[in-house]
Design a protein around this motif. Sequence first.
Motif, mmCIF file in Angstrom:
data_model
loop_
_atom_site.group_PDB
_atom_site.id
_atom_site.type_symbol
_atom_site.label_atom_id
_atom_site.label_comp_id
_atom_site.label_asym_id
_atom_site.label_seq_id
_atom_site.Cartn_x
_atom_site.Cartn_y
_atom_site.Cartn_z
ATOM 1 N N CYS A 1 -5.924 -8.768 -2.346
ATOM 2 C CA CYS A 1 -5.439 -9.359 -2.628
ATOM 3 C C CYS A 1 -3.884 -9.427 -1.894
ATOM 4 N N HIS A 2 -3.464 -7.868 -1.226
ATOM 5 C CA HIS A 2 -2.260 -7.612 0.131
ATOM 6 C C HIS A 2 -2.641 -6.548 -0.005
ATOM 7 N N MET A 3 -1.544 -6.325 1.177
ATOM 8 C CA MET A 3 -1.905 -5.113 2.158
ATOM 9 C C MET A 3 -2.317 -3.851 1.145
ATOM 10 N N ALA A 4 -3.252 -2.961 1.160
ATOM 11 C CA ALA A 4 -3.065 -1.742 0.777
ATOM 12 C C ALA A 4 -1.774 -1.030 1.097
ATOM 13 N N TYR A 5 -0.601 -0.841 0.193
ATOM 14 C CA TYR A 5 0.705 -1.064 0.669
ATOM 15 C C TYR A 5 0.378 1.061 0.493
ATOM 16 N N PRO A 6 1.171 1.582 1.363
ATOM 17 C CA PRO A 6 1.558 3.248 1.692
ATOM 18 C C PRO A 6 1.513 4.024 0.709
ATOM 19 N N PRO A 7 1.065 5.394 0.009
ATOM 20 C CA PRO A 7 1.154 4.995 -0.584
ATOM 21 C C PRO A 7 2.538 5.986 -1.452
ATOM 22 N N GLN A 8 3.504 6.269 0.156
ATOM 23 C CA GLN A 8 4.829 6.635 -0.498
ATOM 24 C C GLN A 8 6.053 5.619 -0.594
ATOM 25 N N LEU A 9 5.186 4.483 -0.934
ATOM 26 C CA LEU A 9 6.211 3.335 -1.270
ATOM 27 C C LEU A 9 6.698 3.701 -2.652
ATOM 28 N N LEU A 10 5.846 4.154 -3.377
ATOM 29 C CA LEU A 10 5.995 4.366 -4.977
ATOM 30 C C LEU A 10 6.414 5.284 -5.894
ATOM 31 N N PRO A 11 6.772 5.880 -6.650
ATOM 32 C CA PRO A 11 6.938 7.025 -6.808
ATOM 33 C C PRO A 11 5.090 7.919 -7.597
ATOM 34 N N PRO A 12 5.051 8.961 -7.927
ATOM 35 C CA PRO A 12 3.666 9.148 -8.296
ATOM 36 C C PRO A 12 3.562 8.454 -9.590
ATOM 37 N N GLU A 13 4.264 8.834 -10.094
ATOM 38 C CA GLU A 13 4.494 8.354 -12.310
ATOM 39 C C GLU A 13 3.922 6.509 -12.242
ATOM 40 N N SER A 14 4.626 5.996 -11.136
ATOM 41 C CA SER A 14 5.011 4.481 -10.472
ATOM 42 C C SER A 14 2.981 3.578 -10.712
ATOM 43 N N TRP A 15 1.862 4.637 -9.277
ATOM 44 C CA TRP A 15 0.630 4.477 -9.707
ATOM 45 C C TRP A 15 0.454 4.980 -11.194
ATOM 46 N N GLY A 16 0.496 6.433 -11.685
ATOM 47 C CA GLY A 16 -0.228 5.627 -12.491
ATOM 48 C C GLY A 16 0.123 4.778 -13.317
ATOM 49 N N LYS A 17 0.822 5.318 -13.577
ATOM 50 C CA LYS A 17 1.349 3.757 -14.800
ATOM 51 C C LYS A 17 0.516 2.378 -14.302
ATOM 52 N N MET A 18 0.592 2.205 -13.195
ATOM 53 C CA MET A 18 0.711 1.174 -12.457
ATOM 54 C C MET A 18 -1.665 0.914 -13.210
ATOM 55 N N MET A 19 -2.877 2.527 -12.164
ATOM 56 C CA MET A 19 -3.606 2.902 -12.195
ATOM 57 C C MET A 19 -4.319 2.292 -14.293
ATOM 58 N N ASP A 20 -3.378 2.444 -14.974
ATOM 59 C CA ASP A 20 -3.613 2.398 -16.538
ATOM 60 C C ASP A 20 -3.376 1.471 -16.453
ATOM 61 N N ASN A 21 -3.166 -0.023 -15.742
ATOM 62 C CA ASN A 21 -3.047 -1.247 -16.507
ATOM 63 C C ASN A 21 -4.009 -2.113 -15.523
ATOM 64 N N LEU A 22 -4.657 -1.894 -14.795
ATOM 65 C CA LEU A 22 -4.841 -2.903 -14.218
ATOM 66 C C LEU A 22 -6.173 -4.450 -14.861
#
Length: 197
Positions: A71-92
């Motif tokens: 739906c959008h590019m696979a963003y480079p992981p470094q563009l958000l802090p780890p906590e953000s990815w954790g939170k996002m992956m918890d609410n897909l």
Amino acid sequence: MKNSNAMILGSVLLGGILVFSLYGIGSSIASGNFEHRDDDDDSHYESRKHSSNRNYNPVTNKLYTEECGSCHMAYPPQLLPPESWGKMMDNLQDHFGESAEVDDETRINIGNFLVYSSTPQRGSYRKMLRNIGQRIPLRITQLPYFVHEHDEIPSRFIQGNDKVGSLSQCNACHRGAEKGSFDEDNIFIPGFGRWDD
Ligand code: HEC
Ligand code: HEC
């Protein structure tokens, strides 16, 4: 060799701990590890002119690019802090108004990859993470540094442009985005041309 292996192992363990904690237990451990995020010498974004965003590797994790790059590019992981990815992956199931759900195993694998790879001390994408304090942002496009870099682009180049649509479509304008490069000298607004500032 030995040293770098040890470092990778350390990071993987750290990533593991973070995912573990982000999925519900002891998130204070996580934030404690990253409290130095904002300690860059200054907050003058203009200093970017003297440093470079060039040293980035493309995102090569196949599972991630396949599941998160449609739906959008696979963003480079470094563009958000780890906590953000954790939170996002918890609410897909409620992902910016859409469902981006995957099965549990996939979710944990991608989550681990994102959290591990976003460790902010690695590389200079960390400018993106300046001045976010204790917040856990879910949007790259709302980070202070991002806003600072994009607030002079007229909306007819973005929302008013069929070939872009929103700032979340990084690779519509940044021709090197898929390779991990957002350098100023490689920006091309579709339908309008090269960006010269
Ligand atoms: C079904 C489509 C879809 C899939 C699949 C998808 N996303 Fe998204 N994602 C969206 C939409 C829609 C937005 C909001 C875009 C906008 O505002 O223009 C978004 C936004 C984002 C943003 C914030 C971008 C910004 O504006 O800063 C991140 C980060 C993100 N997605 C990560 C992921 C991850 C990680 C995955 C894989 C687990 C994923 N996405 C899979 C649809 C999707
Ligand atoms: C509408 C086109 C467009 C989109 C979409 C876009 N950008 Fe940009 N971006 C620009 C322009 C134009 C600049 C340069 C602004 C200037 O010259 O000050 C820029 C600057 C940047 C910079 C600073 C570059 C440097 O060399 O200092 C970064 C980093 C960046 N963008 C990342 C992103 C990311 C990440 C996304 C997606 C989440 C994104 N951009 C989406 C147009 C875009």
